[in-house]
Design a protein around this motif. Structure first.
Motif, PDB file in Angstrom:
ATOM      1  N   SER A 270     -73.194 -58.738  26.642  1.00 32.03           N
ATOM      2  CA  SER A 270     -73.292 -57.445  25.964  1.00 32.03           C
ATOM      3  C   SER A 270     -73.896 -56.424  26.915  1.00 32.03           C
ATOM      4  O   SER A 270     -74.503 -56.785  27.924  1.00 32.03           O
ATOM      5  CB  SER A 270     -74.163 -57.571  24.702  1.00 32.03           C
ATOM      6  N   ASP A 271     -73.716 -55.148  26.606  1.00 30.73           N
ATOM      7  CA  ASP A 271     -74.403 -54.049  27.292  1.00 30.73           C
ATOM      8  C   ASP A 271     -74.203 -54.091  28.805  1.00 30.73           C
ATOM      9  O   ASP A 271     -75.151 -54.179  29.578  1.00 30.73           O
ATOM     10  CB  ASP A 271     -75.895 -54.073  26.927  1.00 30.73           C
ATOM     11  N   LEU A 272     -72.946 -53.976  29.194  1.00 33.01           N
ATOM     12  CA  LEU A 272     -72.603 -53.925  30.622  1.00 33.01           C
ATOM     13  C   LEU A 272     -72.964 -52.571  31.221  1.00 33.01           C
ATOM     14  O   LEU A 272     -73.374 -52.485  32.385  1.00 33.01           O
ATOM     15  CB  LEU A 272     -71.117 -54.213  30.798  1.00 33.01           C
ATOM     16  N   HIS A 273     -72.764 -51.503  30.461  1.00 32.30           N
ATOM     17  CA  HIS A 273     -73.129 -50.141  30.872  1.00 32.30           C
ATOM     18  C   HIS A 273     -72.563 -49.756  32.239  1.00 32.30           C
ATOM     19  O   HIS A 273     -73.258 -49.177  33.080  1.00 32.30           O
ATOM     20  CB  HIS A 273     -74.645 -49.971  30.849  1.00 32.30           C
ATOM     21  N   GLY A 274     -71.291 -50.086  32.437  1.00 37.60           N
ATOM     22  CA  GLY A 274     -70.599 -49.658  33.651  1.00 37.60           C
ATOM     23  C   GLY A 274     -70.964 -50.410  34.901  1.00 37.60           C
ATOM     24  O   GLY A 274     -70.438 -50.101  35.984  1.00 37.60           O
ATOM     25  N   ASP A 275     -71.826 -51.412  34.800  1.00 40.20           N
ATOM     26  CA  ASP A 275     -72.316 -52.136  35.976  1.00 40.20           C
ATOM     27  C   ASP A 275     -71.356 -53.273  36.312  1.00 40.20           C
ATOM     28  O   ASP A 275     -71.673 -54.463  36.160  1.00 40.20           O
ATOM     29  CB  ASP A 275     -73.720 -52.673  35.683  1.00 40.20           C
ATOM     30  N   ILE A 276     -70.166 -52.920  36.799  1.00 38.53           N
ATOM     31  CA  ILE A 276     -69.101 -53.901  36.952  1.00 38.53           C
ATOM     32  C   ILE A 276     -69.406 -54.952  38.024  1.00 38.53           C
ATOM     33  O   ILE A 276     -68.827 -56.036  38.000  1.00 38.53           O
ATOM     34  CB  ILE A 276     -67.747 -53.216  37.241  1.00 38.53           C
TER      35      ILE A 276
END
Length: 229
Positions: A7-13
């Protein structure tokens, strides 16, 4: 059956690349929302596309930092369970996206009634009016249910949704995967339901859920919280 819980990747690929071995180990992936970084909704689509490169079987909802219409992108990838009921290997999956109204600055803040409304597709009774057995149901809800180890902010206050908790108490799902509250990674139970907040993947946190069916009944074999080393 083994699920990778995130959950909650926030664009941090870049964090997704660090889970390559875990993606290979998982039968399927459960993602509880927030593809995009706060105030940067444009980071959501690259995160979604990267995630979909990692595994063929993904089930997901969107988070409070994702634009409400981002569900359209999930539908294109055929990974959304928000407001729907899908089946997989004898399991049923459904989901609720977005977060509770709080600051008003996130694009997908919703009322408690809206959050719970996504799950209205799951009946509480069967066709004969008897209580429906949902021991095979896995629910993805970005916003956690109230009063668990998964919805506590730094001052100790529980900020989860009362109506999402009511849904769990009335439907008795097998497991609930949530997120949103980064500081409240945890595993708890509501009745017989296992509730998991894996923590934010942007902080290197993830989890595992293993389930099986024995004598016609589904059960949780194990649940764990992990961190990228």
């Amino acid at each position: 059956m083994k699920f990778l819980v995130i959950s909650d990747l926030h664009g941090d690929i870049e964090k997704l690349d660090k889970l390559d071995s875990q993606f290979k180990e998982a039968d399927a992936v459960l993602f509880a929302g927030d593809f995009a970084r706060f105030e940067h909704p444009e980071t959501g689509l690259p995160a979604l596309e990267k995630l979909c490169e990692k595994h063929d079987t993904i089930f997901s909802v969107i988070g409070n930092c994702d634009e409400p219409n981002f569900t359209d992108e999930l539908e294109k990838k055929d990974i959304s369970v928000e407001g729907s009921l899908v089946t997989y290997e004898g399991l049923s999956l459904t989901g609720s996206g977005g977060g509770s109204k709080f600051t008003g600055t996130a694009p997908n803040e919703r009322t408690d009634e809206e959050l719970a409304g996504d799950l209205a597709i799951v009946p509480s009774q069967d066709a004969d009016g008897a209580p429906q057995n949902w021991d095979n149901l896995i629910v993805l809800m970005h916003n956690p249910p109230k009063d668990t180890k998964c919805d506590t902010i730094s001052n100790g206050m529980h900020v989860g949704s009362p109506l999402l908790r009511e849904f769990i108490e009335s439907r008795h799902p097998l497991a609930v995967i949530t997120g949103h509250i980064h500081e409240s990674a945890g595993i708890d139970t509501i009745g017989n339901t296992t509730v998991i907040n894996p923590g934010a993947l942007t902080d290197g946190c993830y989890g595992w859920l293993t389930v099986s069916k024995s004598k016609g009944t589904w059960k949780v074999d194990s649940a764990s919280l992990e961190k990228i080393s």
